[in-house]
Design a protein around this motif. Structure first.
Motif, PDB file in Angstrom:
ATOM      1  N   LEU A  90      76.882  42.901   3.915  1.00 47.48           N
ATOM      2  CA  LEU A  90      76.494  44.137   4.589  1.00 47.48           C
ATOM      3  C   LEU A  90      76.345  45.283   3.587  1.00 47.48           C
ATOM      4  O   LEU A  90      75.362  46.042   3.614  1.00 47.48           O
ATOM      5  CB  LEU A  90      77.592  44.476   5.602  1.00 47.48           C
ATOM      6  CG  LEU A  90      77.318  45.525   6.645  1.00 47.48           C
ATOM      7  CD1 LEU A  90      76.053  45.212   7.403  1.00 47.48           C
ATOM      8  CD2 LEU A  90      78.497  45.598   7.624  1.00 47.48           C
ATOM      9  N   LEU A  91      77.307  45.387   2.670  1.00 50.14           N
ATOM     10  CA  LEU A  91      77.238  46.435   1.649  1.00 50.14           C
ATOM     11  C   LEU A  91      75.983  46.248   0.784  1.00 50.14           C
ATOM     12  O   LEU A  91      75.285  47.219   0.474  1.00 50.14           O
ATOM     13  CB  LEU A  91      78.494  46.415   0.774  1.00 50.14           C
ATOM     14  CG  LEU A  91      79.790  46.803   1.487  1.00 50.14           C
ATOM     15  CD1 LEU A  91      80.988  46.660   0.549  1.00 50.14           C
ATOM     16  CD2 LEU A  91      79.713  48.235   2.031  1.00 50.14           C
ATOM     17  N   ARG A  94      72.898  47.337   2.739  1.00 45.59           N
ATOM     18  CA  ARG A  94      72.766  48.796   2.824  1.00 45.59           C
ATOM     19  C   ARG A  94      72.295  49.359   1.491  1.00 45.59           C
ATOM     20  O   ARG A  94      71.470  50.268   1.448  1.00 45.59           O
ATOM     21  CB  ARG A  94      74.102  49.411   3.231  1.00 45.59           C
ATOM     22  CG  ARG A  94      74.460  49.077   4.674  1.00 45.59           C
ATOM     23  CD  ARG A  94      75.597  49.963   5.206  1.00 45.59           C
ATOM     24  NE  ARG A  94      75.823  49.655   6.626  1.00 45.59           N
ATOM     25  CZ  ARG A  94      77.010  49.430   7.171  1.00 45.59           C
ATOM     26  NH1 ARG A  94      78.107  49.498   6.435  1.00 45.59           N
ATOM     27  NH2 ARG A  94      77.113  49.159   8.454  1.00 45.59           N
ATOM     28  N   LYS A  95      72.836  48.805   0.424  1.00 47.16           N
ATOM     29  CA  LYS A  95      72.448  49.281  -0.901  1.00 47.16           C
ATOM     30  C   LYS A  95      70.970  48.992  -1.172  1.00 47.16           C
ATOM     31  O   LYS A  95      70.234  49.845  -1.681  1.00 47.16           O
ATOM     32  CB  LYS A  95      73.334  48.579  -1.948  1.00 47.16           C
ATOM     33  CG  LYS A  95      73.352  49.286  -3.272  1.00 47.16           C
ATOM     34  CD  LYS A  95      74.452  48.761  -4.169  1.00 47.16           C
ATOM     35  CE  LYS A  95      74.259  49.348  -5.566  1.00 47.16           C
ATOM     36  NZ  LYS A  95      75.112  48.687  -6.562  1.00 47.16           N
ATOM     37  N   LEU A  97      68.580  48.758   0.892  1.00 44.51           N
ATOM     38  CA  LEU A  97      67.697  49.621   1.685  1.00 44.51           C
ATOM     39  C   LEU A  97      67.768  51.081   1.238  1.00 44.51           C
ATOM     40  O   LEU A  97      66.874  51.869   1.532  1.00 44.51           O
ATOM     41  CB  LEU A  97      68.042  49.513   3.172  1.00 44.51           C
ATOM     42  CG  LEU A  97      67.744  48.146   3.818  1.00 44.51           C
ATOM     43  CD1 LEU A  97      68.312  48.090   5.230  1.00 44.51           C
ATOM     44  CD2 LEU A  97      66.234  47.871   3.840  1.00 44.51           C
ATOM     45  N   CYS A  99      69.484  53.650   2.214  1.00 47.42           N
ATOM     46  CA  CYS A  99      69.450  54.619   3.307  1.00 47.42           C
ATOM     47  C   CYS A  99      70.391  55.792   3.011  1.00 47.42           C
ATOM     48  O   CYS A  99      71.544  55.589   2.691  1.00 47.42           O
ATOM     49  CB  CYS A  99      69.857  53.959   4.612  1.00 47.42           C
ATOM     50  SG  CYS A  99      68.750  52.618   5.076  1.00 47.42           S
ATOM     51  N   ASN A 102      72.563  58.578   8.023  1.00 43.31           N
ATOM     52  CA  ASN A 102      73.083  57.766   9.121  1.00 43.31           C
ATOM     53  C   ASN A 102      73.005  58.570  10.412  1.00 43.31           C
ATOM     54  O   ASN A 102      73.459  59.713  10.457  1.00 43.31           O
ATOM     55  CB  ASN A 102      74.529  57.362   8.825  1.00 43.31           C
ATOM     56  CG  ASN A 102      75.105  56.468   9.893  1.00 43.31           C
ATOM     57  OD1 ASN A 102      75.966  56.876  10.653  1.00 43.31           O
ATOM     58  ND2 ASN A 102      74.623  55.243   9.977  1.00 43.31           N
ATOM     59  N   LEU A 134      74.659  59.852   3.513  1.00 42.49           N
ATOM     60  CA  LEU A 134      75.289  58.541   3.377  1.00 42.49           C
ATOM     61  C   LEU A 134      75.479  58.056   1.934  1.00 42.49           C
ATOM     62  O   LEU A 134      76.193  57.091   1.697  1.00 42.49           O
ATOM     63  CB  LEU A 134      74.441  57.519   4.147  1.00 42.49           C
ATOM     64  CG  LEU A 134      75.115  56.296   4.751  1.00 42.49           C
ATOM     65  CD1 LEU A 134      76.331  56.642   5.554  1.00 42.49           C
ATOM     66  CD2 LEU A 134      74.111  55.522   5.594  1.00 42.49           C
ATOM     67  N   SER A 262      70.280  53.857  10.139  1.00 40.98           N
ATOM     68  CA  SER A 262      70.423  54.355   8.776  1.00 40.98           C
ATOM     69  C   SER A 262      69.027  54.418   8.185  1.00 40.98           C
ATOM     70  O   SER A 262      68.318  53.405   8.141  1.00 40.98           O
ATOM     71  CB  SER A 262      71.314  53.430   7.951  1.00 40.98           C
ATOM     72  OG  SER A 262      72.601  53.352   8.525  1.00 40.98           O
ATOM     73  N   LEU A 269      67.570  50.792   8.980  1.00 36.47           N
ATOM     74  CA  LEU A 269      68.483  49.758   9.468  1.00 36.47           C
ATOM     75  C   LEU A 269      69.046  50.215  10.820  1.00 36.47           C
ATOM     76  O   LEU A 269      69.568  51.318  10.933  1.00 36.47           O
ATOM     77  CB  LEU A 269      69.610  49.590   8.446  1.00 36.47           C
ATOM     78  CG  LEU A 269      70.728  48.605   8.759  1.00 36.47           C
ATOM     79  CD1 LEU A 269      70.199  47.173   8.806  1.00 36.47           C
ATOM     80  CD2 LEU A 269      71.839  48.710   7.715  1.00 36.47           C
ATOM     81  N   GLU A 271      71.542  49.183  14.113  1.00 35.67           N
ATOM     82  CA  GLU A 271      72.649  48.274  14.436  1.00 35.67           C
ATOM     83  C   GLU A 271      73.655  48.917  15.387  1.00 35.67           C
ATOM     84  O   GLU A 271      73.858  50.123  15.368  1.00 35.67           O
ATOM     85  CB  GLU A 271      73.396  47.870  13.150  1.00 35.67           C
ATOM     86  CG  GLU A 271      73.911  49.065  12.382  1.00 35.67           C
ATOM     87  CD  GLU A 271      74.684  48.720  11.108  1.00 35.67           C
ATOM     88  OE1 GLU A 271      75.511  47.798  11.144  1.00 35.67           O
ATOM     89  OE2 GLU A 271      74.462  49.405  10.083  1.00 35.67           O
TER      90      GLU A 271
END
Ligand SMILES: [Mg+2]
Ligand SMILES: [Mg+2]
Lengths: 351, 351
Positions: A90-91, A94-95, A97, A99, A102, A134, A262, A269, A271
């Motif tokens: 997950l980390l 996120r990295k 992408l 973003c 949030n 974020l 995000s 993203l 969710e």
């Protein structure tokens, strides 16, 4: 043709994502949907919680719809070395992408005011969007150290960092009630002084129709509980946003009602904020409302289709009233709730 | 013979302080009480909102009972240069006392649950003490700058700073339910890692009877609203404490019910958290409950007389039930309420 990557993940993720995809297909039949792996299941199948195949797929995506990631406390995944665990996937996602904003809508659903820890008369009609920076601030600044009996972190922001997240807030406010509250501690902190100055300057330059005000973080913590209806869009830096968005998330009374987005310069993203709930996974009883509301956010912020987004939001509200799931005190299972959403969209679902 | 300095100040300060002094005289007749000037009235009489006479008097004080400071928005005081304004007197007072721990009890009074923004069943029985570090962290660290398009502040703590405030929390917990929740963001911040390590080490060394747990600030922001009864004593650093203590202060439903204490190595400062309410000053209708509860804190934390403190707390609770003031939906004025407290103390008041 827009392309949405789905990453169902672990636990109840596959069930709630399947429900969300049904809704997405219904309101945006032209969208290409492509499923990929993340989390524990990605480790099981590919030996990597964020495998190269998923990373590559993101490049052509317009938006990413994520389920949930991670296993039970005693899961074998949690005995892996850290970088192989589901959460590391997950980390890494996120990295990848990048973003920097949030978004957390905090909406008390009509008829579900009784779920709120607040009195019903305070909870009724609450509809806030929290926009949190974020990637910057004290959580990420490299100037940090613990040594002997002293330790420090640095809360730093630059004008470009402030402006890019403020733009997201102003843009969102234009589609809502046109009011933005920027939150800082400018009476004490230089970093907040910069934040306030830059948010105001951006508004004066490019968003003259937005009503902008500035409030202190400690005051907002009080008012978001004692008078939540005063807020439309709230924008703030990373640490303050972490605290305030989690605080505000309790107002609707169930994390099962909380989607999130995000956003960065590439694919966004989308969710639910709830966890993977491994205890009820596979039983068909998970509440897919937050995942379906994440589709609403994907339509609004990822594909720029506000009408379809509103359509989904209204359908979820109707379904919540007519077929609340077990976690909300009702009896609907995942399928029943999803069918209620599809019916509310005006299209009777089959089976 | 202990000596208490009273600083009635401006607005409703003199009225509520007079009520508090009546109670103090009743429960601690041996205490010497000496009144001095602070705030706008000190400027009017001495040309200084924190005059030398007041500063000198503090040297022989065992505790300081403060009223309220400051005038209306349009007061002539607010047109003075900053260092002559009433609030500057307050800052100078706090600095002179060097208090490093701020204590805020958050107690929902029996029978007044309906005032809370929370549902009555959540508000009932809430009794939290928030201990906030007051001199360190990101608000005061000297490494801070705003220049061009970048700005930063530094969140720094040292072991001695952590230990001295943690001691206050442990000491307070020993007289309550024996539970301390230390709040940080140790999963992300080095400065929190130090905080957590040092609080735990102090407990393991000197306070083995205390039950200590550690929670993240964003999680506490949620739980303090959705499940406030879980907390006994909360201890945290300056910024987190600013946010959490203001957040928690809304739970009882009225700032008129909120006393506070600031403790250091010398005399402690005891004061209601409400403002000077210049609009109702001099009318005899101000609610003195928070000032009287501040006497309770003064007895407990300043003079170490827990029994007298409990006696005052119980009397205030009874008076709030029997003679609620107007701000609480009742009809009692300052005198009537104070008389009710004195009666509850077991001593019929005269006049
Ligand atoms: Mg959080
Ligand atoms: Mg504050």
């Amino acid at each position: 043709m827009p392309k949405v990557i789905t990453l169902p993940g672990d636990g109840i993720g596959p069930e709630v994502t399947a429900a969300a995809v049904e809704v997405l297909r219904e309101v945006a039949p032209d969208v290409t949907i492509e499923e990929h792996l993340i989390g524990g299941i990605a480790y099981d199948k590919e030996g990597d919680p964020f495998p190269p195949s998923t990373r590559d797929a993101l490049k052509s995506a317009d938006a990413v719809l994520l389920g949930t990631v991670g296993g039970a406390q005693d899961s074998a995944w949690n005995k892996l070395e850290r970088k192989l665990r589901p959460e590391s996937g997950l980390l890494a996602l996120r990295k990848a992408l990048g973003c920097y904003a949030n978004l957390r809508p905090v909406r008390v659903q009509p008829g579900l005011e009784h779920l709120s820890p607040l009195k019903a008369e305070l909870a009724r009609g609450v509809d806030i969007l929290i926009v949190r920076e974020l990637l910057g601030g004290v959580y990420f600044d490299g100037d940090r150290k613990i040594e002997g009996d002293t330790a420090y972190n640095t809360m730093r922001y630059t004008t470009p960092e402030v402006e890019r997240v403020a733009k997201v807030a102003f843009w969102a406010a234009e589609q809502r009630k046109g009011r933005v509250t920027s939150v800082d501690k400018a009476n004490v902190l230089e970093v907040s002084e910069l934040w306030r100055r830059d948010v105001q300057a951006l508004r004066d330059r490019d968003y003259r129709s937005i009503h902008l005000n500035h409030e202190y973080v400690d005051s907002v913590a009080m008012l978001i509980v004692s008078d939540p209806s005063r807020y439309d869009v709230i924008v703030t830096e990373n640490l303050f946003g972490d605290i305030l968005s989690d605080l505000a998330a309790v107002i609707p009374g169930s994390l099962g009602l909380m989607p999130s987005a995000s956003l960065g310069d590439g694919a966004g993203l989308f969710e639910p904020i709830h966890g993977s709930a491994p205890d009820i996974a596979g039983k068909g009883i998970a509440n897919p409302a937050a995942a379906i509301m994440s589709v609403g956010m994907l339509l609004r912020h990822g594909l720029h289709r506000p009408e379809a987004a509103n359509h989904v939001d209204r359908a979820v509200s109707m379904a919540l009233r007519e077929q609340p799931t077990r976690d909300l005190g009702g009896s609907a299972d995942t399928k029943t709730f999803t069918r209620a959403v599809l019916e509310a969209l005006g299209t009777p679902a089959v089976g």
